[in-house]
Motif scaffolding. Structure first.
Motif, PDB file in Angstrom:
ATOM      1  N   ASP A 768       2.757 -11.278   1.039  1.00 50.09           N
ATOM      2  CA  ASP A 768       2.336  -9.951   0.587  1.00 50.09           C
ATOM      3  C   ASP A 768       2.514  -8.905   1.691  1.00 50.09           C
ATOM      4  O   ASP A 768       1.856  -7.872   1.683  1.00 50.09           O
ATOM      5  CB  ASP A 768       0.881  -9.978   0.107  1.00 50.09           C
ATOM      6  N   GLU A 769       3.411  -9.154   2.653  1.00 46.80           N
ATOM      7  CA  GLU A 769       3.535  -8.260   3.793  1.00 46.80           C
ATOM      8  C   GLU A 769       3.984  -6.857   3.402  1.00 46.80           C
ATOM      9  O   GLU A 769       3.668  -5.885   4.087  1.00 46.80           O
ATOM     10  CB  GLU A 769       4.508  -8.832   4.835  1.00 46.80           C
ATOM     11  N   SER A 770       4.681  -6.698   2.277  1.00 44.13           N
ATOM     12  CA  SER A 770       5.135  -5.370   1.860  1.00 44.13           C
ATOM     13  C   SER A 770       4.107  -4.659   0.990  1.00 44.13           C
ATOM     14  O   SER A 770       4.316  -3.515   0.595  1.00 44.13           O
ATOM     15  CB  SER A 770       6.450  -5.483   1.085  1.00 44.13           C
ATOM     16  N   GLU A 774       6.352 -10.975  -2.604  1.00 42.01           N
ATOM     17  CA  GLU A 774       7.800 -11.142  -2.718  1.00 42.01           C
ATOM     18  C   GLU A 774       8.215 -12.456  -2.057  1.00 42.01           C
ATOM     19  O   GLU A 774       7.439 -13.077  -1.318  1.00 42.01           O
ATOM     20  CB  GLU A 774       8.538  -9.975  -2.049  1.00 42.01           C
ATOM     21  N   ILE A 775       9.461 -12.847  -2.317  1.00 39.21           N
ATOM     22  CA  ILE A 775      10.020 -14.066  -1.742  1.00 39.21           C
ATOM     23  C   ILE A 775      10.844 -13.711  -0.501  1.00 39.21           C
ATOM     24  O   ILE A 775      11.683 -12.801  -0.546  1.00 39.21           O
ATOM     25  CB  ILE A 775      10.897 -14.809  -2.758  1.00 39.21           C
ATOM     26  N   TYR A 776      10.589 -14.448   0.574  1.00 40.36           N
ATOM     27  CA  TYR A 776      11.311 -14.269   1.831  1.00 40.36           C
ATOM     28  C   TYR A 776      11.875 -15.610   2.283  1.00 40.36           C
ATOM     29  O   TYR A 776      11.430 -16.685   1.851  1.00 40.36           O
ATOM     30  CB  TYR A 776      10.379 -13.729   2.918  1.00 40.36           C
ATOM     31  N   GLN A 789      14.417 -10.737   2.818  1.00 38.48           N
ATOM     32  CA  GLN A 789      13.716 -10.617   1.541  1.00 38.48           C
ATOM     33  C   GLN A 789      14.689 -10.930   0.422  1.00 38.48           C
ATOM     34  O   GLN A 789      15.788 -10.380   0.356  1.00 38.48           O
ATOM     35  CB  GLN A 789      13.150  -9.207   1.359  1.00 38.48           C
ATOM     36  N   VAL A 790      14.286 -11.812  -0.486  1.00 36.99           N
ATOM     37  CA  VAL A 790      15.156 -12.248  -1.586  1.00 36.99           C
ATOM     38  C   VAL A 790      14.803 -11.535  -2.883  1.00 36.99           C
ATOM     39  O   VAL A 790      15.664 -10.993  -3.563  1.00 36.99           O
ATOM     40  CB  VAL A 790      15.069 -13.769  -1.782  1.00 36.99           C
ATOM     41  N   SER A 793      11.338  -7.349  -7.112  1.00 45.25           N
ATOM     42  CA  SER A 793      10.312  -6.814  -8.022  1.00 45.25           C
ATOM     43  C   SER A 793       9.241  -7.858  -8.286  1.00 45.25           C
ATOM     44  O   SER A 793       8.820  -8.075  -9.405  1.00 45.25           O
ATOM     45  CB  SER A 793      10.947  -6.366  -9.344  1.00 45.25           C
ATOM     46  N   GLY A 794       8.816  -8.498  -7.209  1.00 49.49           N
ATOM     47  CA  GLY A 794       7.779  -9.509  -7.324  1.00 49.49           C
ATOM     48  C   GLY A 794       8.368 -10.904  -7.365  1.00 49.49           C
ATOM     49  O   GLY A 794       9.374 -11.149  -8.045  1.00 49.49           O
ATOM     50  N   GLY A 795       7.765 -11.826  -6.617  1.00 46.61           N
ATOM     51  CA  GLY A 795       8.265 -13.190  -6.612  1.00 46.61           C
ATOM     52  C   GLY A 795       7.201 -14.185  -6.198  1.00 46.61           C
ATOM     53  O   GLY A 795       6.391 -13.921  -5.303  1.00 46.61           O
ATOM     54  N   PHE A 796       7.193 -15.334  -6.845  1.00 45.10           N
ATOM     55  CA  PHE A 796       6.214 -16.384  -6.587  1.00 45.10           C
ATOM     56  C   PHE A 796       6.914 -17.732  -6.657  1.00 45.10           C
ATOM     57  O   PHE A 796       7.923 -17.893  -7.339  1.00 45.10           O
ATOM     58  CB  PHE A 796       5.075 -16.362  -7.621  1.00 45.10           C
TER      59      PHE A 796
END
Length: 891
Positions: A768-770, A774-776, A789-790, A793-796
């Motif tokens: 949640d750094e941004s 998101e996915i990194y 960052q991959v 618009s949100g990633g889990f």
């Protein structure tokens, strides 16, 4: 007039007599024009000789002929040839339900489909304003294929003359004609009359619901519910006698028992008012026909009124009526209507933060708030649309808002801001205000003294002024326990809260009250979650998805009566924070998220195009799905009643077998590379990482003792276990007799759910750094040598393909994939959608990939209408009226 075979009435040739009753004689005949069999009902002489009644019947017959439903025997027409006018009816082969009941009780698996079809027939007729008035087993036929046909719909009204209320007892079913003097016919009809019908009062659809209850009771018991020696005796029993509930089979599901109680209330106003609710209760009973038996008298269950947006128009009208919105504490004896309906989420709306409380209702019952990806949405119950609360969405603060709750005056909504802040925002608008810094809350409430109480799990209960300030600890809890959902009781001296017996264990938690000054703690309920005190003098809580209530004296801090189950199908929060998804207004309204405290998920293979194969395993609370490297088995966490364990599913032949048996929480499984063992996290013996042989042999062995709840998620190329732990740390564990831990990444952000690439060079994770999750991707093990960052618009929940050329992740109901280019540096393409309608799992490994890379093993949420991309709420207006009637407090 009796007819003989060969007699013709217009185009109809009589073949044989079928039977006779108070409403005429019935014959099987052949329609020579359309070449089909029909049933001819020859009307009684009293009917034929009364031109006024005949004209009236012709008008009624046109209405009845409009009924077109697969479970209703249709009226084809009225034949007026000669001196014997006859109704032309659909001919239905097969025995009557009366014939079947005469053989004895009908087993549940046979009775429930029959009852459901009867309910569907009544529902279809009632929606057109048509009442049967003479429902009984003799008027129900069951075809050989199991199809039910209800006969003689509305004929009781159509055949009777215009009656006043005083004459209504002389309905045709009670006419003493020669054909009707047989005791069985007379008794059969009288025994199914509702009390209001038997006493000569005007009837409505609730009379059909009463008769439906009598028929269902007799199906289950094989015996008459009300039977006397004479018609008068029978009617007296209908008016005065209560059913013999003990005669029901012991295997009768509780949902079915409650339905019978609601159908057989002698007072029409207390009776089930909508037959569609019976259909839903039957569905519940069919889902688990033997799992909810009870020895005590069942409690009436408020069913879900599944009426979507049009029902809100009804609600808007009801809410607009002064006096119905506010339940009166000073006039509990007044009868007020209880209104239930569903409130679906909009097409683009979806709940987020399902480990927290999902909904709250304002104290006056006029507004509902719930968290979505667009922020907190506020929905006045009198309106059809919800509107976002400014500043609570990702676009306003960059972080999502969870766990909303109202101020006592309903003008503010407080909430947890992702990243560690407790905030509030005015309902009327304006910028959010930060109240304090907190860890993720375990429930919260805003007291009338303008103080907010919130749980912090193992760190007890804290408070902060509603205007903001420095938090102070109010209550500490013992090691190994967690506090959830604090609420200050009237008087401001004691706090009600739920005390969890261990991390994530809430079904066997305790509802307790603790005096703030003395620290004296009293256990009120042993087993349950999310206890709340209501101004009616009740304590409510949830156990296994059922809302219970007990009378409660806040001054004496004591329960004064036994628990009563009130509402089934309330969802529990995902994860381990103890929330049950319901909220109660001081004015008497209830809102909840439907679901269950039991199995909410299925497991199924899904192709890359979204095609879903049949379900692999029964509904359970699955989490953290892991396919073995050899593709033969699945390791999965299953959360149960007080226990969370690792289970193994043999993918080809089954069965689902339990791997761990400790009373502690055993979760987050990870296969060893050779598929021989499963590593898992456990809270046993001080906590840490353990492993066990996947075939169940041998004992559980400890790999590393740690109280920081590490989660294993991969193996390095050197054979070390890679793990993460809150709030966002990553490390590697070397186990070679001694446990050596090296921390690789420690940041201020929440970086969890890691995944190692198959070649061990890259590590993907969610962060949640941004401000948004998101996915990194970072290099491994040199995690500080780069970061990419991959998702956009949100990633889990990242998962690598077996060849490492793709990276999969979920994003708010969508399965996404990003192609990965091989090389010395990391390079990924823009993510694209593979398929959708699968719920994002925050902090849970919700899917895995088969070794061939062509299928996904998905944990599928069955709790809501996922195929439509939305879920909903159930709203109950004036619920306190029902609560006090069902659970008296002596006030």
């Amino acid at each position: 007039m009796a007819l003989t075979p060969g007699t013709t009435l217009g185009p109809y040739e009589v073949l044989s007599a079928i039977g006779a009753g108070g409403m005429g004689e019935v014959y099987k005949a052949r329609d020579t024009k359309l070449d089909r069999d029909v049933a001819l009902k020859i009307l009684p002489d009293a009917f034929v000789n009364d031109p006024e009644r005949l004209a009236r019947f012709q008008r009624e017959a046109k209405v009845l002929a409009s009924l077109n439903h697969p479970n209703i025997a249709q009226i084809h027409g009225l034949e007026e040839s000669g001196d014997s006018p006859a109704l032309v009816l659909e001919y239905v082969e097969g025995p009557t339900l009366q014939d079947r009941i005469a053989k004895g009780p009908i087993p549940l698996d046979e009775a429930l489909p029959i009852a459901r079809q009867i309910a569907e027939a009544l529902e279809a007729a009632h929606e057109q304003g048509i009442i049967h008035r003479d429902l009984k087993p003799a008027n129900v036929k069951v075809k050989t294929d199991g199809t039910v046909k209800v006969l003689d719909f509305g004929l009781a009204k159509a055949l009777q003359p215009e009656l006043s209320d005083l004459d209504a007892a002389n309905s045709p079913t009670m006419t003493m004609t020669a054909a009707a003097t047989k005791m069985g016919v007379i008794m059969g009809t009288a025994a199914y009359m509702s009390p209001e019908q038997a006493s000569g009062k005007t009837v409505d659809k609730r009379s059909d619901i009463w008769a439906f209850g009598v028929v269902l009771f007799e199906m289950l018991t094989g015996q008459g519910l009300f039977t006397g020696k004479t018609v008068s005796d029978t009617l007296a029993l209908v008016l005065t006698k209560e059913p013999d509930w003990a005669s029901l089979p012991s295997t009768t599901p509780a949902a079915l028992q409650r339905l019978l109680h609601r159908c057989l209330k002698k007072e029409p106003k207390q009776r089930l008012g909508y037959i569609g609710d019976a259909r839903l209760d039957i569905d519940d009973a069919r889902a688990a026909p033997g799992s909810e038996t009870t020895e005590a008298a069942p409690i009436a269950q408020p069913a879900l009124w599944q009426r979507p947006l049009p029902a809100l128009l009804v609600l808007a009208a009801v809410v607009g009526i002064s006096g119905l919105v506010g339940w009166s504490l000073t006039s509990p004896s007044e009868s007020v209507p209880v209104v239930r309906m569903s409130i679906p989420l909009g097409v683009n709306e979806r709940f987020v933060g399902q480990t927290f409380s999902l909904t709250a209702i304002s104290p006056d019952g006029s507004r509902i708030v719930y968290p979505t990806e667009e922020g907190l949405l506020l929905r006045p119950v009198s309106e059809l649309q919800a509107t976002p609360i400014a500043g609570t969405g990702r676009g306003g603060s960059g972080r999502r808002a969870f766990n909303p709750f109202f101020s006592p005056d309903g003008e503010w909504v407080a909430y947890y801001q992702q990243g560690g802040q407790l905030r509030k925002v005015a309902v009327s608008g304006g910028a959010p205000v930060t109240l304090c810094e907190i860890d993720q809350p375990y429930g919260a409430s805003w007291g009338t003294d303008d103080t907010i109480l919130y749980g912090q799990g193992p760190d007890g209960i804290w408070q902060v002024p509603g205007t903001g300030g420095t938090p102070e600890q109010v209550i500490a809890v013992e090691d190994g326990t967690e506090a959830y959902g604090p609420q200050m009781l009237p008087g401001g001296e004691a706090v009600l809260y739920t005390l969890g017996t261990g991390p994530g264990q809430w079904e066997d938690a305790q509802i307790v009250v603790e005096h703030v000054a003395t620290g004296e703690r009293t256990v009120l309920i042993d087993g349950g979650r999310d206890g709340r005190y209501l101004p009616t003098g009740h304590l409510v809580y949830v156990l296994n998805g059922v809302l219970f209530a007990v009378p409660f004296d806040p001054k004496a801090r004591a329960v004064t009566g036994g628990p009563v189950s009130l509402v089934e199908g309330i969802r529990n929060a995902a994860g381990g924070r103890g929330a049950a998804q319901f909220s109660v207004a001081d004015s008497g309204a209830l809102v909840y998220v439907p679901g269950s405290g039991g199995g909410d998920y299925s497991l199924a293979w899904v192709s890359r195009t979204g095609e879903e194969a049949p379900t692999l395993a029964p509904l359970r609370n699955y989490a953290d799905v892991r396919v073995s490297p050899d593709g033969s088995r699945l390791a999965v966490e299953i959360r149960g009643d007080g226990n969370t364990d690792v289970w193994i599913w043999h993918l080809e032949q089954g069965p689902l077998t339990r791997l761990t048996f400790d009373e502690a929480v055993d979760d987050v499984p990870l296969w060893t590379p050779d598929s021989s063992r499963v590593v898992f996290r456990s809270s046993r013996d001080g906590g840490g990482l353990f492993w066990k042989a996947a075939d169940g042999s041998g004992e559980v062995e400890r790999l590393w003792e740690s109280a920081d709840q590490p989660r294993p998620f991969g193996w390095s190329s050197e054979g070390r276990i890679v793990f993460d732990q809150e709030p966002g740390d990553i490390g590697v564990l070397t186990h070679d007799g001694d446990s050596t831990v090296e921390m690789l990444l420690e940041t201020e952000f929440r970086e969890i759910v890691f995944a190692l690439s198959p070649d061990g060079r890259w590590i993907a994770y969610q962060s949640d750094e941004s401000g948004a999750v998101e996915i990194y991707v970072r290099p491994f093990p040199e995690v500080d040598d780069g970061r990419w960052q991959v998702s956009t618009s949100g990633g889990f929940d990242p998962v690598w393909s077996p060849d490492g050329r793709e990276l999969y992740f979920s994003s708010f109901g969508r399965m996404m994939v990003a192609s990965v280019e091989p090389g010395e540096t990391f390079s990924a393409g823009s993510p694209v959608e593979l398929f959708r309608n699968y719920v994002t799992a925050d902090a849970i490994r919700g899917f895995d990939v088969a070794p061939d890379g062509e299928r996904f093993l998905m944990r599928i949420d069955q709790r809501a209408e996922i195929t439509e991309g939305r879920q909903g709420l159930i709203f109950v207006l004036n619920w306190f009226s029902e609560l006090q009637a069902r659970v008296p407090t002596g006030r």
